[in-house]
Write a protein that holds these residues in place. Structure first.
Motif, PDB file in Angstrom:
ATOM      1  N   ASP A 151      73.887  29.967  62.989  1.00  0.00           N
ATOM      2  CA  ASP A 151      72.718  30.718  62.819  1.00  0.00           C
ATOM      3  C   ASP A 151      72.517  31.999  62.994  1.00  0.00           C
ATOM      4  OD1 ASP A 151      71.124  28.289  61.742  1.00  0.00           O
ATOM      5  OD2 ASP A 151      70.287  27.581  62.958  1.00  0.00           O
ATOM      6  N   LEU A 152      73.313  31.709  64.331  1.00  0.00           N
ATOM      7  CA  LEU A 152      73.206  33.177  64.445  1.00  0.00           C
ATOM      8  C   LEU A 152      74.149  34.548  64.287  1.00  0.00           C
ATOM      9  CD1 LEU A 152      74.883  32.848  68.618  1.00  0.00           C
ATOM     10  CD2 LEU A 152      72.535  34.117  68.159  1.00  0.00           C
ATOM     11  N   LEU A 153      75.101  34.031  63.073  1.00  0.00           N
ATOM     12  CA  LEU A 153      75.740  34.672  62.060  1.00  0.00           C
ATOM     13  C   LEU A 153      75.301  35.365  61.043  1.00  0.00           C
ATOM     14  CD1 LEU A 153      79.882  33.021  61.908  1.00  0.00           C
ATOM     15  CD2 LEU A 153      78.572  35.265  63.075  1.00  0.00           C
ATOM     16  N   ALA A 154      74.079  34.006  60.843  1.00  0.00           N
ATOM     17  CA  ALA A 154      73.493  34.294  59.596  1.00  0.00           C
ATOM     18  C   ALA A 154      72.377  35.322  60.704  1.00  0.00           C
ATOM     19  CB  ALA A 154      73.334  33.096  58.893  1.00  0.00           C
ATOM     20  N   ARG A 155      72.079  35.357  61.273  1.00  0.00           N
ATOM     21  CA  ARG A 155      70.634  36.119  61.468  1.00  0.00           C
ATOM     22  C   ARG A 155      69.454  35.244  61.280  1.00  0.00           C
ATOM     23  NH1 ARG A 155      71.865  40.394  64.319  1.00  0.00           N
ATOM     24  NH2 ARG A 155      69.740  41.233  64.847  1.00  0.00           N
ATOM     25  N   ARG A 156      69.281  34.212  61.835  1.00  0.00           N
ATOM     26  CA  ARG A 156      68.560  32.913  61.124  1.00  0.00           C
ATOM     27  C   ARG A 156      67.942  31.895  62.949  1.00  0.00           C
ATOM     28  NH1 ARG A 156      71.393  30.607  56.917  1.00  0.00           N
ATOM     29  NH2 ARG A 156      72.175  29.306  58.709  1.00  0.00           N
ATOM     30  N   LEU A 157      65.940  31.809  62.284  1.00  0.00           N
ATOM     31  CA  LEU A 157      65.850  31.329  63.382  1.00  0.00           C
ATOM     32  C   LEU A 157      65.429  30.200  62.196  1.00  0.00           C
ATOM     33  CD1 LEU A 157      65.340  32.734  66.418  1.00  0.00           C
ATOM     34  CD2 LEU A 157      62.618  32.622  65.195  1.00  0.00           C
ATOM     35  N   ALA A 158      65.991  29.238  63.397  1.00  0.00           N
ATOM     36  CA  ALA A 158      65.546  27.848  62.747  1.00  0.00           C
ATOM     37  C   ALA A 158      65.598  26.671  63.572  1.00  0.00           C
ATOM     38  CB  ALA A 158      67.297  27.605  61.626  1.00  0.00           C
ATOM     39  N   THR A 159      65.344  25.487  63.797  1.00  0.00           N
ATOM     40  CA  THR A 159      65.376  24.928  64.981  1.00  0.00           C
ATOM     41  C   THR A 159      66.133  23.280  65.156  1.00  0.00           C
ATOM     42  OG1 THR A 159      63.148  23.139  63.399  1.00  0.00           O
ATOM     43  CG2 THR A 159      62.257  24.311  64.503  1.00  0.00           C
ATOM     44  N   PRO A 160      66.547  22.648  65.833  1.00  0.00           N
ATOM     45  CA  PRO A 160      67.532  21.906  66.250  1.00  0.00           C
ATOM     46  C   PRO A 160      67.446  19.879  65.025  1.00  0.00           C
ATOM     47  CG  PRO A 160      67.079  22.666  67.633  1.00  0.00           C
ATOM     48  CD  PRO A 160      65.805  23.559  66.984  1.00  0.00           C
ATOM     49  N   GLY A 161      65.639  20.127  64.999  1.00  0.00           N
ATOM     50  CA  GLY A 161      65.246  19.549  64.344  1.00  0.00           C
ATOM     51  C   GLY A 161      64.896  19.589  63.130  1.00  0.00           C
ATOM     52  N   THR A 162      63.261  19.360  62.917  1.00  0.00           N
ATOM     53  CA  THR A 162      62.230  19.456  62.305  1.00  0.00           C
ATOM     54  C   THR A 162      61.661  20.684  62.110  1.00  0.00           C
ATOM     55  OG1 THR A 162      61.152  17.510  61.557  1.00  0.00           O
ATOM     56  CG2 THR A 162      62.726  17.422  60.413  1.00  0.00           C
ATOM     57  N   ALA A 163      61.097  21.314  61.855  1.00  0.00           N
ATOM     58  CA  ALA A 163      60.426  22.058  62.211  1.00  0.00           C
ATOM     59  C   ALA A 163      59.200  21.837  62.766  1.00  0.00           C
ATOM     60  CB  ALA A 163      60.169  23.488  61.465  1.00  0.00           C
ATOM     61  N   VAL A 164      58.837  21.143  62.062  1.00  0.00           N
ATOM     62  CA  VAL A 164      57.050  20.595  61.736  1.00  0.00           C
ATOM     63  C   VAL A 164      57.477  19.417  63.805  1.00  0.00           C
ATOM     64  CG1 VAL A 164      55.396  18.248  61.323  1.00  0.00           C
ATOM     65  CG2 VAL A 164      56.161  20.091  60.050  1.00  0.00           C
ATOM     66  N   ASP A 165      58.833  18.543  63.486  1.00  0.00           N
ATOM     67  CA  ASP A 165      58.556  18.307  65.575  1.00  0.00           C
ATOM     68  C   ASP A 165      59.086  18.891  66.033  1.00  0.00           C
ATOM     69  OD1 ASP A 165      58.217  15.551  63.952  1.00  0.00           O
ATOM     70  OD2 ASP A 165      60.649  14.907  63.129  1.00  0.00           O
ATOM     71  N   SER A 166      59.527  19.679  66.052  1.00  0.00           N
ATOM     72  CA  SER A 166      59.764  21.160  67.110  1.00  0.00           C
ATOM     73  C   SER A 166      58.060  21.006  67.741  1.00  0.00           C
ATOM     74  CB  SER A 166      60.789  21.998  66.994  1.00  0.00           C
ATOM     75  OG  SER A 166      60.749  22.800  67.863  1.00  0.00           O
ATOM     76  N   PHE A 167      57.566  21.838  66.748  1.00  0.00           N
ATOM     77  CA  PHE A 167      56.428  22.192  67.439  1.00  0.00           C
ATOM     78  C   PHE A 167      55.194  21.630  67.818  1.00  0.00           C
ATOM     79  CE2 PHE A 167      57.455  26.266  63.909  1.00  0.00           C
ATOM     80  CZ  PHE A 167      58.625  26.981  64.607  1.00  0.00           C
ATOM     81  N   ARG A 168      55.631  19.959  67.264  1.00  0.00           N
ATOM     82  CA  ARG A 168      55.188  18.553  67.443  1.00  0.00           C
ATOM     83  C   ARG A 168      54.856  19.417  69.107  1.00  0.00           C
ATOM     84  NH1 ARG A 168      55.632  15.046  64.164  1.00  0.00           N
ATOM     85  NH2 ARG A 168      54.036  15.868  62.273  1.00  0.00           N
ATOM     86  N   ASP A 169      55.943  19.074  69.243  1.00  0.00           N
ATOM     87  CA  ASP A 169      56.510  19.064  70.830  1.00  0.00           C
ATOM     88  C   ASP A 169      55.749  19.667  71.662  1.00  0.00           C
ATOM     89  OD1 ASP A 169      58.134  16.677  69.931  1.00  0.00           O
ATOM     90  OD2 ASP A 169      60.337  17.885  69.928  1.00  0.00           O
ATOM     91  N   ASP A 170      55.943  21.157  71.725  1.00  0.00           N
ATOM     92  CA  ASP A 170      55.321  22.554  71.880  1.00  0.00           C
ATOM     93  C   ASP A 170      55.080  23.106  70.785  1.00  0.00           C
ATOM     94  OD1 ASP A 170      54.787  24.241  74.091  1.00  0.00           O
ATOM     95  OD2 ASP A 170      56.657  24.534  74.856  1.00  0.00           O
TER      96      ASP A 170
END
Length: 477
Positions: A151-170
């Protein structure tokens, strides 16, 4: 993004620094794991300066203290309940945190903290893949369970799991996505953007202080525009700075006006440019940036569609000042920042009368007096507010402001205009008029201050004569 080989070399250099090597040796000797984690590893790959040294370990807070105390010059609990101990090692501050997972229960404003037992488990609960990499010490082994390097090489911001779960966590991670978009120049993955839009309202369970802190971090980045745009486009701004999103005013075919939202983003860009030009090397000015972003926030409430296709925003400076003050209070910013931002917004139109005709010296003094200690910021904000594409008009306004600053400098040489005071103080007023302290002394002081503003320094003798004449007229009236 630098090459992987150069990134590996930088990671080796980080691992060899005295503070990192000392910690790695101490934790290994105690039989515990230690890894450099998150930002330092990410920035090593990006070729950015590494300023913060964050570590993670399987040791609990008590064990961390036992290991760190013998090699640290100082230590303190920055978040013991969250598993974090800070220390000064080899003259630098480091933070060491027990493997953990943070989850909101969906109702309270504080995360529920649970300690973990593996590095990989700690990494996959982190916000984004580019921050979910670690350098295991002292082995110097890169641990990247979620594809952060890709993701660094692609200059992309992604989450380790699903984004919904990540944003539910915090839910605050949604604002962090906006900040990293600006700070790193990355694009958020489509899934992340969609989840931000879907879960924007859950930001309300995060404490106001955390939200305000993250907003400040975004605005202090070198180029915050795209992060702010992401907040507005996904609906996050509706829950943080609703006045900003409201500036996207509709333009119909009969009434035309400048796009207030886009204009505000441009003013922010230009204010940052003046910041760097006039104060190179200084820390980002959050007060100026807030004022630039919100300077026209009073326009939606004051918009009037007049006959003939004219759109007016009468008194939007005063209305905007009040709206900004209310919003920044809700975000619990400090009183000095709130006062300065609201004052700048209130004054941001004052200069534009300067081009209508030559200001007298008294008008220049009044401008300086009213701006007070915000004068330099007002200079930058006013200049930044010129976004016209008409080069002749832009040049005319620029030359006019150059002239105003020149006149202020000339007045400074002749008189103390930055701290305008009457020629007589309160004690002098009481002596000359033969009165005791009270309301009348204040009235006399304001009369003399206005006199000083209008006519410049008069000297004590003339000031006494004018004061006595005013006092006599007042008695007759």
């Amino acid at each position: 993004m630098q090459t992987v080989a150069s990134a590996v070399q930088r990671l080796d250099e980080l691992a060899a620094t005295p503070r990192v090597a000392a910690l790695a040796e101490a934790f290994a000797a105690a039989g515990h794991e230690l890894a450099l984690v998150g930002g330092p590893v990410r920035d090593a790959f990006l070729g950015r300066p590494v300023n913060d040294f964050d570590f993670t370990t399987d040791a609990d807070p008590d064990q961390i203290l036992a290991i760190v105390v013998p090699i640290a010059e100082a230590h303190w609990d920055v978040g013991r309940q969250f598993g974090t101990i800070a220390a000064r090692v080899d003259g630098e501050v480091v933070e060491i945190t027990t493997y953990r997972s943070d989850v909101y229960d969906g109702e309270t404003r504080k995360p529920v903290v649970e300690f973990g037992d593996t590095l990989e488990g700690d990494l996959v609960r982190r916000d984004f893949t580019v921050n979910a990499m670690a350098l295991r010490l002292p082995q110097k082994v890169l641990v990247d369970p979620s594809g952060g390097v890709d993701d660094l090489l692609a200059r992309r911001l992604a989450t380790p799991g699903t984004a919904v779960d990540s944003f539910r966590d915090d839910p605050l991670r949604m604002m962090r996505a906006a900040r990293f978009t600006a700070q790193l120049g990355f694009e958020v993955a489509a899934e992340v953007r969609d989840a931000m839009a879907t879960r924007a309202s859950t930001l309300s369970i995060v404490s106001v202080e955390r939200v305000a802190d993250e907003l400040g971090k975004l605005l202090r980045t070198d180029a915050p525009r795209e992060g702010i745009r992401l907040m507005v486009d996904t609906g996050l701004a509706d829950h943080v700075l609703p006045e900003l999103a409201a500036m996207r005013l509709e333009v119909d075919e009969h009434h035309h006006h400048k796009d207030v939202y886009e204009h505000s983003l441009t003013v922010l860009d230009q204010a940052i440019g003046y910041e760097r030009e006039r104060h190179p090397g200084e820390a980002p000015d959050l007060t100026l940036r807030l004022a630039a972003l919100l300077h026209d926030c009073g326009k939606p409430a004051t918009r009037r569609l007049e006959p003939g296709g004219v759109v007016t925003f009468h008194h939007h400076d005063v209305v905007g000042s009040k709206l900004a003050k209310k919003r920044l209070k809700a975000l619990r910013l400090d009183n000095d920042t709130i006062s300065a931002v609201s004052r700048l917004i209130e004054l941001h139109l004052r200069f534009f009368g300067y081009t209508d005709g030559a200001w007298t010296d008294s008008a220049v003094r009044r401008y300086v007096r009213d701006a007070g200690d915000q004068l330099e910021r007002l200079h930058m904000l006013t200049r930044a507010d010129v976004t016209t594409r008409n080069r002749r008009k832009a040049d005319r306004l620029g030359f006019a402001y150059d002239d105003l600053e020149t006149r202020i400098a000339e007045l400074r040489e002749r008189e103390e205009i930055d701290s305008l005071r009457p020629d007589l103080n309160g004690d002098d007023i009481q002596r000359v008029l033969g009165i005791a302290p009270g309301r009348e002394v204040g009235e006399a002081y304001r009369f003399l201050l206005e006199l000083r503003t209008e006519e410049g320094p008069l000297g004590a003798e003339v000031a006494e004569q004018r004061l006595l004449a005013w006092w006599a007229d007042r008695a007759e009236g």
